[in-house]
Design a protein around this motif. Structure first.
Motif, PDB file in Angstrom:
ATOM      1  N   LEU A 117      36.226  41.912  34.040  1.00  0.00           N
ATOM      2  CA  LEU A 117      37.034  42.274  32.880  1.00  0.00           C
ATOM      3  C   LEU A 117      36.126  42.739  31.744  1.00  0.00           C
ATOM      4  O   LEU A 117      35.112  42.117  31.451  1.00  0.00           O
ATOM      5  N   SER A 118      36.491  43.823  31.135  1.00  0.00           N
ATOM      6  CA  SER A 118      35.772  44.326  29.970  1.00  0.00           C
ATOM      7  C   SER A 118      36.752  44.343  28.797  1.00  0.00           C
ATOM      8  O   SER A 118      37.935  44.031  28.955  1.00  0.00           O
ATOM      9  N   ALA A 159      46.660  42.475  38.828  1.00  0.00           N
ATOM     10  CA  ALA A 159      45.660  43.410  39.350  1.00  0.00           C
ATOM     11  C   ALA A 159      44.311  43.210  38.666  1.00  0.00           C
ATOM     12  O   ALA A 159      43.260  43.248  39.321  1.00  0.00           O
ATOM     13  N   ALA A 160      44.334  42.973  37.364  1.00  0.00           N
ATOM     14  CA  ALA A 160      43.078  42.754  36.641  1.00  0.00           C
ATOM     15  C   ALA A 160      42.401  41.469  37.114  1.00  0.00           C
ATOM     16  O   ALA A 160      41.180  41.429  37.281  1.00  0.00           O
ATOM     17  N   LEU A 161      43.182  40.422  37.348  1.00  0.00           N
ATOM     18  CA  LEU A 161      42.606  39.165  37.834  1.00  0.00           C
ATOM     19  C   LEU A 161      42.071  39.297  39.256  1.00  0.00           C
ATOM     20  O   LEU A 161      41.011  38.759  39.583  1.00  0.00           O
ATOM     21  N   GLY A 192      37.683  39.544  42.839  1.00  0.00           N
ATOM     22  CA  GLY A 192      37.343  40.165  44.119  1.00  0.00           C
ATOM     23  C   GLY A 192      38.134  39.554  45.259  1.00  0.00           C
ATOM     24  O   GLY A 192      37.631  39.400  46.369  1.00  0.00           O
ATOM     25  N   PHE A 193      39.384  39.212  45.021  1.00  0.00           N
ATOM     26  CA  PHE A 193      40.242  38.561  46.012  1.00  0.00           C
ATOM     27  C   PHE A 193      40.509  39.482  47.198  1.00  0.00           C
ATOM     28  O   PHE A 193      40.672  40.686  47.047  1.00  0.00           O
ATOM     29  N   ALA A 194      40.529  38.908  48.380  1.00  0.00           N
ATOM     30  CA  ALA A 194      40.886  39.586  49.628  1.00  0.00           C
ATOM     31  C   ALA A 194      39.955  40.751  49.953  1.00  0.00           C
ATOM     32  O   ALA A 194      40.378  41.759  50.510  1.00  0.00           O
TER      33      ALA A 194
END
Length: 138
Positions: free
Chosen positions: A115-116, A99-101, A106-108
Protein backbone atom coordinates in the motif's frame (compact mmCIF):
# COMPACT_ATOMS: atom_id res chain seq x y z
CA UNK A 1 -39.53 -9.94 -10.37
CA UNK A 2 -39.05 -13.46 -9.09
CA UNK A 3 -39.42 -12.30 -5.49
CA UNK A 4 -42.74 -10.64 -6.33
CA UNK A 5 -43.99 -13.76 -8.08
CA UNK A 6 -42.90 -16.09 -5.27
CA UNK A 7 -43.85 -13.74 -2.46
CA UNK A 8 -40.49 -14.06 -0.71
CA UNK A 9 -37.12 -12.48 -1.33
CA UNK A 10 -35.22 -15.29 0.35
CA UNK A 11 -37.05 -17.93 -1.69
CA UNK A 12 -36.16 -16.04 -4.88
CA UNK A 13 -32.48 -15.87 -3.86
CA UNK A 14 -32.53 -19.58 -3.01
CA UNK A 15 -34.04 -20.46 -6.40
CA UNK A 16 -31.48 -18.32 -8.23
CA UNK A 17 -28.63 -19.96 -6.32
CA UNK A 18 -29.92 -23.48 -7.01
CA UNK A 19 -30.24 -22.75 -10.72
CA UNK A 20 -26.73 -21.24 -10.76
CA UNK A 21 -25.33 -24.29 -8.97
CA UNK A 22 -26.95 -26.63 -11.49
CA UNK A 23 -25.55 -24.61 -14.40
CA UNK A 24 -22.08 -24.43 -12.86
CA UNK A 25 -22.16 -28.16 -12.08
CA UNK A 26 -23.08 -28.93 -15.67
CA UNK A 27 -20.25 -26.86 -17.12
CA UNK A 28 -17.70 -28.11 -14.58
CA UNK A 29 -18.82 -31.69 -15.11
CA UNK A 30 -18.35 -31.33 -18.84
CA UNK A 31 -14.80 -30.03 -18.45
CA UNK A 32 -13.81 -32.53 -15.78
CA UNK A 33 -15.29 -35.62 -17.40
CA UNK A 34 -15.58 -35.16 -21.15
CA UNK A 35 -13.60 -32.23 -22.52
CA UNK A 36 -9.93 -32.36 -23.22
CA UNK A 37 -9.48 -29.17 -21.21
CA UNK A 38 -6.32 -30.15 -19.33
CA UNK A 39 -4.46 -32.68 -21.49
CA UNK A 40 -1.07 -32.04 -19.87
CA UNK A 41 -2.34 -32.98 -16.40
CA UNK A 42 -4.29 -36.14 -17.26
CA UNK A 43 -2.37 -39.31 -18.07
CA UNK A 44 -3.26 -40.62 -21.56
CA UNK A 45 -5.15 -43.75 -20.47
CA UNK A 46 -6.67 -42.42 -17.22
CA UNK A 47 -10.32 -41.41 -17.00
CA UNK A 48 -10.96 -37.66 -16.95
CA UNK A 49 -12.12 -37.77 -13.31
CA UNK A 50 -8.55 -38.63 -12.29
CA UNK A 51 -7.65 -34.97 -12.84
CA UNK A 52 -9.47 -34.01 -9.67
CA UNK A 53 -7.28 -36.30 -7.56
CA UNK A 54 -3.95 -35.26 -9.07
CA UNK A 55 -4.20 -31.52 -8.34
CA UNK A 56 -3.75 -29.95 -4.89
CA UNK A 57 -6.87 -28.66 -3.17
CA UNK A 58 -7.04 -25.12 -1.83
CA UNK A 59 -9.88 -23.84 0.31
CA UNK A 60 -10.33 -20.65 -1.70
CA UNK A 61 -11.49 -22.64 -4.73
CA UNK A 62 -14.99 -22.51 -3.28
CA UNK A 63 -14.98 -19.00 -1.84
CA UNK A 64 -16.06 -17.42 -5.13
CA UNK A 65 -19.30 -19.38 -5.21
CA UNK A 66 -19.97 -18.88 -1.52
CA UNK A 67 -19.27 -15.15 -1.69
CA UNK A 68 -21.43 -14.89 -4.80
CA UNK A 69 -24.38 -16.42 -2.96
CA UNK A 70 -23.85 -14.10 0.01
CA UNK A 71 -23.50 -11.05 -2.28
CA UNK A 72 -26.71 -11.93 -4.14
CA UNK A 73 -28.66 -12.38 -0.93
CA UNK A 74 -27.35 -9.18 0.67
CA UNK A 75 -27.93 -7.02 -2.42
CA UNK A 76 -31.45 -8.40 -2.83
CA UNK A 77 -32.29 -7.55 0.77
CA UNK A 78 -30.48 -4.17 0.99
CA UNK A 79 -31.43 -2.66 -2.37
CA UNK A 80 -34.92 -1.49 -1.32
CA UNK A 81 -33.59 -0.28 2.04
CA UNK A 82 -30.55 1.84 1.10
CA UNK A 83 -31.14 2.39 -2.62
CA UNK A 84 -29.29 1.02 -5.61
CA UNK A 85 -26.80 3.91 -5.91
CA UNK A 86 -25.58 3.54 -2.34
CA UNK A 87 -25.60 -0.25 -2.62
CA UNK A 88 -23.38 -0.42 -5.69
CA UNK A 89 -21.11 2.37 -4.45
CA UNK A 90 -20.57 0.44 -1.20
CA UNK A 91 -19.99 -2.79 -3.15
CA UNK A 92 -17.40 -1.09 -5.35
CA UNK A 93 -15.67 0.45 -2.32
CA UNK A 94 -15.58 -2.95 -0.61
CA UNK A 95 -14.14 -4.61 -3.69
CA UNK A 96 -11.43 -1.95 -3.95
CA UNK A 97 -10.56 -2.37 -0.28
CA UNK A 98 -10.40 -6.16 -0.61
CA UNK A 99 -8.27 -5.92 -3.77
CA UNK A 100 -5.84 -3.53 -2.08
CA UNK A 101 -5.49 -5.85 0.92
CA UNK A 102 -5.01 -8.91 -1.30
CA UNK A 103 -2.31 -7.05 -3.26
CA UNK A 104 -0.64 -5.85 -0.06
CA UNK A 105 -0.44 -9.36 1.44
CA UNK A 106 0.08 -11.30 -1.81
CA UNK A 107 -2.80 -13.69 -1.11
CA UNK A 108 -3.24 -16.76 -3.33
CA UNK A 109 0.02 -16.28 -5.18
CA UNK A 110 -0.63 -12.77 -6.42
CA UNK A 111 2.41 -10.49 -6.61
CA UNK A 112 2.88 -8.30 -3.54
CA UNK A 113 2.11 -4.63 -4.17
CA UNK A 114 2.48 -2.71 -0.91
CA UNK A 115 0.00 0.00 0.00
CA UNK A 116 1.23 3.46 -0.88
CA UNK A 117 -0.27 6.87 -0.23
CA UNK A 118 -1.80 6.98 -3.72
CA UNK A 119 -3.27 3.46 -3.48
CA UNK A 120 -4.69 4.18 -0.02
CA UNK A 121 -6.22 7.43 -1.29
CA UNK A 122 -7.73 5.57 -4.22
CA UNK A 123 -9.42 3.16 -1.81
CA UNK A 124 -10.57 5.88 0.58
CA UNK A 125 -12.23 8.10 -2.07
CA UNK A 126 -15.10 5.68 -2.85
CA UNK A 127 -15.61 5.12 0.88
CA UNK A 128 -15.87 8.91 1.29
CA UNK A 129 -18.35 8.89 -1.61
CA UNK A 130 -20.50 6.37 0.26
CA UNK A 131 -20.51 8.63 3.31
CA UNK A 132 -21.46 11.67 1.22
CA UNK A 133 -24.27 9.76 -0.47
CA UNK A 134 -25.58 8.69 2.94
CA UNK A 135 -25.52 12.27 4.27
CA UNK A 136 -27.67 13.59 1.41
CA UNK A 137 -31.10 14.31 2.97
CA UNK A 138 -33.10 13.55 -0.20
Amino acid sequence: FLAADLGSTMLAVTCACVVSAIELGSVAGYFFLYANAWPETVPPKAPRAAFVKTEPFYFWYFTGGLLGVIFTAVTTILSPIIGSGMLFMAASAGELLAAALIDHVGFAGTPVRPLSVLRTTGVLLPIAGCLLMQLDPK
